[in-house]
Design a protein around this motif. Structure first.
Motif, PDB file in Angstrom:
ATOM      1  N   ARG A   1       0.833  -1.201   0.000  1.00 49.18           N
ATOM      2  CA  ARG A   1       0.000   0.000   0.000  1.00 49.18           C
ATOM      3  C   ARG A   1       0.870   1.255   0.000  1.00 49.18           C
ATOM      4  NH1 ARG A   1      -4.350   0.208   4.617  1.00 49.18           N
ATOM      5  NH2 ARG A   1      -4.998  -1.648   3.430  1.00 49.18           N
ATOM      6  N   ILE A   2       1.955   1.222   0.775  1.00 51.01           N
ATOM      7  CA  ILE A   2       2.868   2.364   0.825  1.00 51.01           C
ATOM      8  C   ILE A   2       3.502   2.609  -0.542  1.00 51.01           C
ATOM      9  CG2 ILE A   2       5.046   3.191   1.806  1.00 51.01           C
ATOM     10  CD1 ILE A   2       4.276   1.748   4.400  1.00 51.01           C
TER      11      ILE A   2
ATOM     12  N   LEU B   1       1.599   6.751  -6.779  1.00 49.43           N
ATOM     13  CA  LEU B   1       0.517   7.678  -7.111  1.00 49.43           C
ATOM     14  C   LEU B   1       0.965   9.127  -6.914  1.00 49.43           C
ATOM     15  CD1 LEU B   1      -2.423   8.141  -7.912  1.00 49.43           C
ATOM     16  CD2 LEU B   1      -3.052   7.900  -5.502  1.00 49.43           C
ATOM     17  N   VAL B   2       1.635   9.378  -5.800  1.00 54.05           N
ATOM     18  CA  VAL B   2       2.144  10.735  -5.528  1.00 54.05           C
ATOM     19  C   VAL B   2       3.150  11.143  -6.604  1.00 54.05           C
ATOM     20  CG1 VAL B   2       3.526  12.123  -3.949  1.00 54.05           C
ATOM     21  CG2 VAL B   2       1.734  10.625  -3.050  1.00 54.05           C
ATOM     22  N   LEU B   3       4.035  10.215  -6.968  1.00 55.65           N
ATOM     23  CA  LEU B   3       5.028  10.497  -8.012  1.00 55.65           C
ATOM     24  C   LEU B   3       4.351  10.809  -9.338  1.00 55.65           C
ATOM     25  CD1 LEU B   3       7.986  10.642  -8.887  1.00 55.65           C
ATOM     26  CD2 LEU B   3       7.900   8.172  -9.311  1.00 55.65           C
ATOM     27  N   ALA B   4       3.314  10.035  -9.678  1.00 60.62           N
ATOM     28  CA  ALA B   4       2.581  10.262 -10.924  1.00 60.62           C
ATOM     29  C   ALA B   4       1.913  11.633 -10.931  1.00 60.62           C
ATOM     30  CB  ALA B   4       1.542   9.165 -11.125  1.00 60.62           C
TER      31      ALA B   4
ATOM     32  N   VAL C   1       4.626  14.265 -11.508  1.00 65.54           N
ATOM     33  CA  VAL C   1       5.039  14.282 -12.919  1.00 65.54           C
ATOM     34  C   VAL C   1       3.972  14.939 -13.781  1.00 65.54           C
ATOM     35  CG1 VAL C   1       5.536  12.839 -14.929  1.00 65.54           C
ATOM     36  CG2 VAL C   1       6.567  12.298 -12.717  1.00 65.54           C
ATOM     37  N   LEU C   2       2.712  14.580 -13.551  1.00 66.86           N
ATOM     38  CA  LEU C   2       1.615  15.154 -14.324  1.00 66.86           C
ATOM     39  C   LEU C   2       1.528  16.664 -14.107  1.00 66.86           C
ATOM     40  CD1 LEU C   2      -0.817  14.776 -16.162  1.00 66.86           C
ATOM     41  CD2 LEU C   2      -2.203  14.283 -14.132  1.00 66.86           C
ATOM     42  N   ALA C   3       1.712  17.085 -12.856  1.00 65.68           N
ATOM     43  CA  ALA C   3       1.675  18.523 -12.562  1.00 65.68           C
ATOM     44  C   ALA C   3       2.799  19.255 -13.289  1.00 65.68           C
ATOM     45  CB  ALA C   3       1.787  18.747 -11.054  1.00 65.68           C
ATOM     46  N   GLY C   4       3.985  18.630 -13.355  1.00 61.29           N
ATOM     47  CA  GLY C   4       5.104  19.238 -14.066  1.00 61.29           C
ATOM     48  C   GLY C   4       4.836  19.362 -15.551  1.00 61.29           C
ATOM     49  N   VAL C   5       4.264  18.301 -16.126  1.00 63.88           N
ATOM     50  CA  VAL C   5       3.931  18.324 -17.563  1.00 63.88           C
ATOM     51  C   VAL C   5       2.897  19.403 -17.848  1.00 63.88           C
ATOM     52  CG1 VAL C   5       2.862  17.015 -19.432  1.00 63.88           C
ATOM     53  CG2 VAL C   5       4.540  15.910 -17.949  1.00 63.88           C
ATOM     54  N   LEU C   6       1.875  19.486 -17.000  1.00 58.64           N
ATOM     55  CA  LEU C   6       0.838  20.500 -17.193  1.00 58.64           C
ATOM     56  C   LEU C   6       1.404  21.907 -17.049  1.00 58.64           C
ATOM     57  CD1 LEU C   6      -2.232  18.929 -15.338  1.00 58.64           C
ATOM     58  CD2 LEU C   6      -1.933  19.241 -17.805  1.00 58.64           C
ATOM     59  N   ALA C   7       2.341  22.088 -16.107  1.00 56.14           N
ATOM     60  CA  ALA C   7       2.942  23.403 -15.896  1.00 56.14           C
ATOM     61  C   ALA C   7       3.710  23.867 -17.128  1.00 56.14           C
ATOM     62  CB  ALA C   7       3.863  23.363 -14.679  1.00 56.14           C
ATOM     63  N   VAL C   8       4.271  22.900 -17.880  1.00 55.96           N
ATOM     64  CA  VAL C   8       5.007  23.244 -19.106  1.00 55.96           C
ATOM     65  C   VAL C   8       4.064  23.436 -20.285  1.00 55.96           C
ATOM     66  CG1 VAL C   8       6.666  22.380 -20.801  1.00 55.96           C
ATOM     67  CG2 VAL C   8       7.128  22.114 -18.354  1.00 55.96           C
ATOM     68  N   LEU C   9       3.092  22.521 -20.434  1.00 57.91           N
ATOM     69  CA  LEU C   9       2.232  22.534 -21.612  1.00 57.91           C
ATOM     70  C   LEU C   9       1.103  23.551 -21.544  1.00 57.91           C
ATOM     71  CD1 LEU C   9       1.850  18.730 -22.472  1.00 57.91           C
ATOM     72  CD2 LEU C   9       3.334  20.430 -23.543  1.00 57.91           C
TER      73      LEU C   9
END
Length: 207
Positions: free
Chosen positions: A8-9, A15-18, A21-29
């Motif tokens: 579970r950990i 999930l947190v890592l994903a 990463v998604l937030a970083g991609v959105l911040a660029v795009l």
């Protein structure tokens, strides 16, 4: 029950890592996808080979583009030689919109971006290994997402100073011995449809 806890950990960590990463991609795009054109630069392309031009853009900024030789002498833009060093300076540009600087074809209308351009993407720019003393083109930006890949950043009041090495007169679908060309600035890939940063100083190559 205890054997499920490590799993579970791990899943929560993934999930947190994903999400990160998604937030970083959105911040660029997101800024690229939502960018609104500020209009045109307001420049009337000089009909002669003037070494300086200024224009007030639709955004209210007055941009100035100028060029001289590497030793501070007036540049003979009507008789460029491959390998010649030029110092190009800009003032009043919007530091929030990155630009490419190169010798490019003069577009048929102000609504079209300058191009094609000689020199392409600065060699080594994407790896941070570009030799700034041998650039045939430059990428200028203060954008945090791209700054480490660019060759230069903007200074105070949207200023920049770049030393360009004049490339061969033809290549990348253009021949400046036949086509009308200019030392040109244009918005980079983050705002490629925006013409507000377009400034041109016509050039010709020595026969």
């Amino acid at each position: 029950m205890s054997s499920r806890r490590p799993l579970r950990i791990v899943l929560i960590a993934l999930l947190v890592l994903a999400v990160i990463v998604l937030a970083g991609v959105l911040a660029v795009l997101l800024p690229i996808l939502t960018h609104q054109s500020a209009g045109g630069s307001g420049q009337r392309v000089p009909q002669d080979f003037a070494a300086e031009s200024s224009a007030e853009g639709a955004d209210g900024r007055t941009r100035t583009l100028s060029v001289e030789t590497a030793d501070g002498q007036p540049a003979e833009l009507d008789a460029l030689n491959p390998g010649e060093r030029l110092v190009v300076r800009g003032e009043g540009f919007d530091s929030g919109i990155g630009i490419y600087l190169a010798i490019c074809g003069i577009p048929a209308s102000p609504e079209e971006k300058p191009g094609p351009c000689l020199g392409g993407i600065p060699e080594g720019a994407m790896t941070g290994e570009a030799d700034e003393s041998l650039l045939a083109s430059a990428w200028i930006t203060n954008d945090w997402a791209w700054r480490n890949f660019a060759t230069h950043g903007f200074g105070e009041n949207g200023s920049f100073e770049v030393e360009l090495t004049v490339p061969e007169a033809s290549g990348d679908g253009i021949d400046c011995r036949v086509d009308r060309c200019a030392i040109a600035t244009r918005a980079d890939h983050t705002a490629s449809g925006d013409r507000v940063q377009d400034m041109l100083l016509p050039v010709a190559f020595r026969d």
